[in-house]
Design a protein around this motif. Sequence first.
Motif, PDB file in Angstrom:
ATOM      1  N   THR A   1      -2.043  -1.136   0.836  1.00  0.00           N
ATOM      2  CA  THR A   1      -1.903  -0.733   2.094  1.00  0.00           C
ATOM      3  C   THR A   1      -3.122  -1.243   2.695  1.00  0.00           C
ATOM      4  O   THR A   1      -2.938  -1.583   4.054  1.00  0.00           O
ATOM      5  CB  THR A   1      -1.877   0.927   1.963  1.00  0.00           C
ATOM      6  OG1 THR A   1      -0.814   1.413   1.312  1.00  0.00           O
ATOM      7  CG2 THR A   1      -2.073   1.461   3.507  1.00  0.00           C
TER       8      THR A   1
ATOM      9  N   ASP B   1       5.515  -1.224   4.032  1.00  0.00           N
ATOM     10  CA  ASP B   1       4.685  -0.698   2.649  1.00  0.00           C
ATOM     11  C   ASP B   1       5.662  -0.006   1.767  1.00  0.00           C
ATOM     12  O   ASP B   1       6.142   0.915   2.089  1.00  0.00           O
ATOM     13  CB  ASP B   1       3.557  -0.053   3.452  1.00  0.00           C
ATOM     14  CG  ASP B   1       2.363   0.319   2.539  1.00  0.00           C
ATOM     15  OD1 ASP B   1       2.120  -0.620   1.278  1.00  0.00           O
ATOM     16  OD2 ASP B   1       1.410   0.802   2.657  1.00  0.00           O
ATOM     17  N   ASP B   2       5.287  -0.208   0.363  1.00  0.00           N
ATOM     18  CA  ASP B   2       6.071   0.645  -0.558  1.00  0.00           C
ATOM     19  C   ASP B   2       7.589   0.490  -0.443  1.00  0.00           C
ATOM     20  O   ASP B   2       8.304   1.300  -0.293  1.00  0.00           O
ATOM     21  CB  ASP B   2       5.626   2.188  -0.553  1.00  0.00           C
ATOM     22  CG  ASP B   2       4.176   2.115  -1.123  1.00  0.00           C
ATOM     23  OD1 ASP B   2       3.917   1.490  -2.038  1.00  0.00           O
ATOM     24  OD2 ASP B   2       3.341   2.901  -0.416  1.00  0.00           O
TER      25      ASP B   2
ATOM     26  N   ARG C   1      -9.053   3.698  -5.547  1.00  0.00           N
ATOM     27  CA  ARG C   1      -8.799   4.937  -4.826  1.00  0.00           C
ATOM     28  C   ARG C   1      -9.475   5.962  -5.825  1.00  0.00           C
ATOM     29  O   ARG C   1     -10.358   6.653  -5.002  1.00  0.00           O
ATOM     30  CB  ARG C   1      -7.458   5.377  -4.519  1.00  0.00           C
ATOM     31  CG  ARG C   1      -7.356   6.651  -3.806  1.00  0.00           C
ATOM     32  CD  ARG C   1      -6.048   7.100  -3.458  1.00  0.00           C
ATOM     33  NE  ARG C   1      -5.163   6.023  -2.850  1.00  0.00           N
ATOM     34  CZ  ARG C   1      -4.229   5.285  -3.089  1.00  0.00           C
ATOM     35  NH1 ARG C   1      -3.827   5.533  -4.534  1.00  0.00           N
ATOM     36  NH2 ARG C   1      -3.377   4.668  -2.173  1.00  0.00           N
TER      37      ARG C   1
HETATM   38 MG    MG Z   1      -0.191   2.199  -0.363  1.00  0.00          MG
END
Ligand code: MG
Length: 445
Positions: free
Chosen positions: A152, A211-212, A310
């Motif tokens: 992302t 995205d995704d 993350r």
């Molecule tokens: Mg993402």
Amino acid sequence: MNSIGDVWAHIIQKLEGAYSPSLVETWMTGVRPLALDGNVVKLLIPSDFQRDVISTDFAEKIAFFLEALLGFEVKLELLSAEERARAEMRVSREIEDQDATESPGQNDYTFSNFIVGNSNKFAHAACKSITKHLGDSFNPLFIYGGSGLGKTHLLYAIRNELQRFGKTTLKVHYIKGDDFTNEMVDSLGMGQSAMRAFREKYRFLDVLLIDDIQFIGGKESTQEEFFHTFNTLYEANKQIVLTSDRPPKEIKTLEDRQRTRFEWGLIADIQAPDIETRTAILNRKSRDLGVAMTPEVADYIAGRLKKDIRQLEGTVKKIKALVLLDHREINIETAEAAIAGVLSDNISLPLLIDRAFIETSAYFSVSVEDIKGNRRNADFIQARQVCMYILREITSMSLKQIGDLFGGKDHTTVRHSILKIEREIEEQSDLRGDIDEIIGNIRQG
Ligand code: MG
Ligand code: ADP
């Protein structure tokens, strides 16, 4: 006597003399001295109730002994863990909010703050390159990799880069795969003119960032429409960038012709970051958040969290919360507490289930379908039973709910499997280790 821990041990001894050891044990168990800050001594107490008792019945004596030992007047602060958990929620929310206000519209996902390492340099280079040669070099660009590895971030970086150069005439659109599907399904349902509007909106884009994309697909009409949109853009040399958690060939909901088209351009994967990259990311995030981390602490965290950027970022934020709340020092112990918090956070049940299947299948080298299915090959059965056992251990699902995940197996079958694994664990010590490793992988994502 040099640490707050030593001071506290001394106070406990004194209290035992003043009251009785058993009374002290009853009320002081779990009490942890947090910090000596100027003349303030902070104690963390497991519950609100215990805090109230200590405050009325023990606080005065504790302060007295502390003053006798330290030689200055002491102010006692009693903090209950429950209260602290509430405060921690508030602080982490504030940190999140701060982040959000500093980055309206994800504006700080840029190329300049994307740390490049071996694991992501190819994807990074491809993304950078398309901002210079829109639509004519790598089209479509398909980026795939695990959760939290920067997909992302890269999509927003492309958008920000294109806008940074004031190319405001370029129409760049970012959308998540499932939002795109929903929008399309809604338009399809609303009739001709809604559908026309939808087509117009996408047809005139210069850059489409989805995205995704694994969440797209399903119904035939949706696939059809997506195929159409994709082709229109593609044929007009408009740039398309897609991300996914897996390569095109593993997106089962896609029609073959669509999958093939995803493979026409360039496919770039992002791998888990290596140790240098993890350390660089920790240093960068610490600097950004004003968390003064020693190399020793950074090494420790980088050694524990290997798969997800993350989580690295989350750990730095948690450390900041612990420092603000408890005036904790930034050391290994604090890092450990932060890591534990990050690992147990935010794993939703559907995700946990997904990961349980994926990690078990990877561990036993059998496919997820075979784990869920009925085939009676010894390897499949073992993996299937271990997976049921793990789901029972890490979730609070019923035997019936677990059975449903395995193509509607009966709850007695699930119980039988779990009992069998329990027996095997007793007989062969390795199996427990294997299971723990799988569970570790599930939790780390
Ligand atoms: Mg993402
Ligand atoms: P994904 O979309 O692959 O799940 P994200 O792009 O949301 O992952 O990244 C998760 C977090 O980690 C984001 O806050 C992002 O800024 C950060 N991040 C990921 N990769 C990098 C990197 N190479 N350098 C700096 N930050 C990164």
